[in-house]
Motif scaffolding. Structure first.
Motif, short mmCIF file in Angstrom:
data_model
loop_
_atom_site.label_atom_id
_atom_site.label_comp_id
_atom_site.label_asym_id
_atom_site.label_seq_id
_atom_site.Cartn_x
_atom_site.Cartn_y
_atom_site.Cartn_z
N THR A 1 0.81 -1.17 0.11
CA THR A 1 -0.05 0.02 -0.05
C THR A 1 1.02 1.04 -0.06
O THR A 1 0.54 2.17 -0.67
CB THR A 1 -0.96 -0.09 1.24
N GLN B 1 5.33 7.82 -7.25
CA GLN B 1 5.14 7.86 -8.44
C GLN B 1 5.92 7.38 -9.43
O GLN B 1 7.11 6.92 -9.12
CB GLN B 1 5.20 9.48 -8.81
N VAL B 2 5.37 6.73 -10.76
CA VAL B 2 6.07 5.97 -11.57
C VAL B 2 5.74 6.33 -13.14
O VAL B 2 4.75 7.00 -13.05
CB VAL B 2 6.14 4.35 -11.29
N THR C 1 2.93 1.59 -3.38
CA THR C 1 2.02 2.19 -4.65
C THR C 1 1.80 3.58 -4.47
O THR C 1 1.02 4.05 -5.46
CB THR C 1 0.70 1.25 -4.81
N THR C 2 2.14 4.32 -3.39
CA THR C 2 2.04 5.76 -3.34
C THR C 2 3.08 6.52 -4.27
O THR C 2 2.91 7.58 -4.66
CB THR C 2 1.98 6.38 -2.05
N VAL D 1 2.21 -5.13 -9.25
CA VAL D 1 1.33 -5.34 -8.44
C VAL D 1 -0.10 -5.62 -8.99
O VAL D 1 -0.49 -4.53 -9.70
CB VAL D 1 1.13 -3.91 -7.24
N VAL E 1 -2.57 -3.04 -11.07
CA VAL E 1 -2.77 -1.79 -10.32
C VAL E 1 -1.73 -0.80 -10.00
O VAL E 1 -1.96 0.35 -10.19
CB VAL E 1 -3.40 -1.91 -8.97
N TRP E 2 -0.46 -1.33 -10.35
CA TRP E 2 0.95 -0.33 -10.05
C TRP E 2 2.11 -1.08 -10.61
O TRP E 2 2.10 -2.47 -10.52
CB TRP E 2 0.97 -0.14 -8.66
N GLY E 3 3.00 -0.71 -11.15
CA GLY E 3 4.22 -1.45 -11.69
C GLY E 3 5.29 -0.43 -11.90
O GLY E 3 5.41 0.69 -12.05
N TYR E 4 6.41 -0.94 -11.56
CA TYR E 4 7.75 -0.38 -11.98
C TYR E 4 8.45 -1.12 -12.55
O TYR E 4 9.10 -2.14 -12.16
CB TYR E 4 8.40 0.03 -10.68
N ASN F 1 4.28 6.07 -16.59
CA ASN F 1 2.85 5.70 -17.14
C ASN F 1 3.34 4.39 -18.25
O ASN F 1 2.19 3.57 -18.28
CB ASN F 1 2.00 6.61 -17.76
#
Length: 149
Positions: free
Chosen positions: A75, A81-82, A78-79, A100, A107-110, A84
């Protein structure tokens, strides 16, 4: 993150070095960790790689306490910034890609680029604080998984 949307699925891929570095050769994968966590427990699978191929695999159950910790770390992670889109340099400098998903929905990735997809990025940078936070959270996720293995 609501559990009604499915388990929290996290994949971390650690590279030897060279993630986000331009060139024709991709970086060498060191290890990967796949986590599937619900509020009451879950599963951790770790693979160690040699020559970019899995050489050993371990799978263990994740306790409720471990799952709760993973949820908390993710959690917070995922705050950050990465970019797009995948690619670009490894702005966090951790040689680690992270994905993730909730169920099967990302929902989120790097995922910094490698090889020809990598290169400088004048648009997206990470502060020293964000680099430190990323490294700390990824380390805590790995430590929680190691405790289960």
């Amino acid at each position: 993150m609501s559990s009604e949307q499915g388990p929290l699925n996290v994949t971390l891929i650690r590279y030897e070095s060279g993630l986000g570095t331009p060139g024709i050769m991709p970086p060498q994968v060191s290890s990967s960790v796949q986590i599937s966590a619900t509020p009451t427990g879950g599963k951790v699978t770790r693979q160690v790689y040699e020559n970019n191929r899995p050489s050993s695999t371990q799978t263990r159950e994740l306790t409720e306490e471990g799952s709760s910790a993973i949820h908390s770390f993710v959690t917070e992670l995922t705050t950050l910034q990465v970019r797009n889109t995948p690619g670009g340099p490894d702005v966090f400098g951790a040689n680690t890609a992270v994905m993730v998903a909730r169920g099967n929905v990302p929902v989120w990735g790097y995922n910094p680029g490698n090889g020809c997809a990598a290169g400088p990025d004048q648009v997206f940078t990470a502060s020293a604080e964000d680099k430190s936070k990323f490294a700390k959270l990824v380390s805590e996720i790995y430590q929680t998984c190691e405790a289960a293995l």
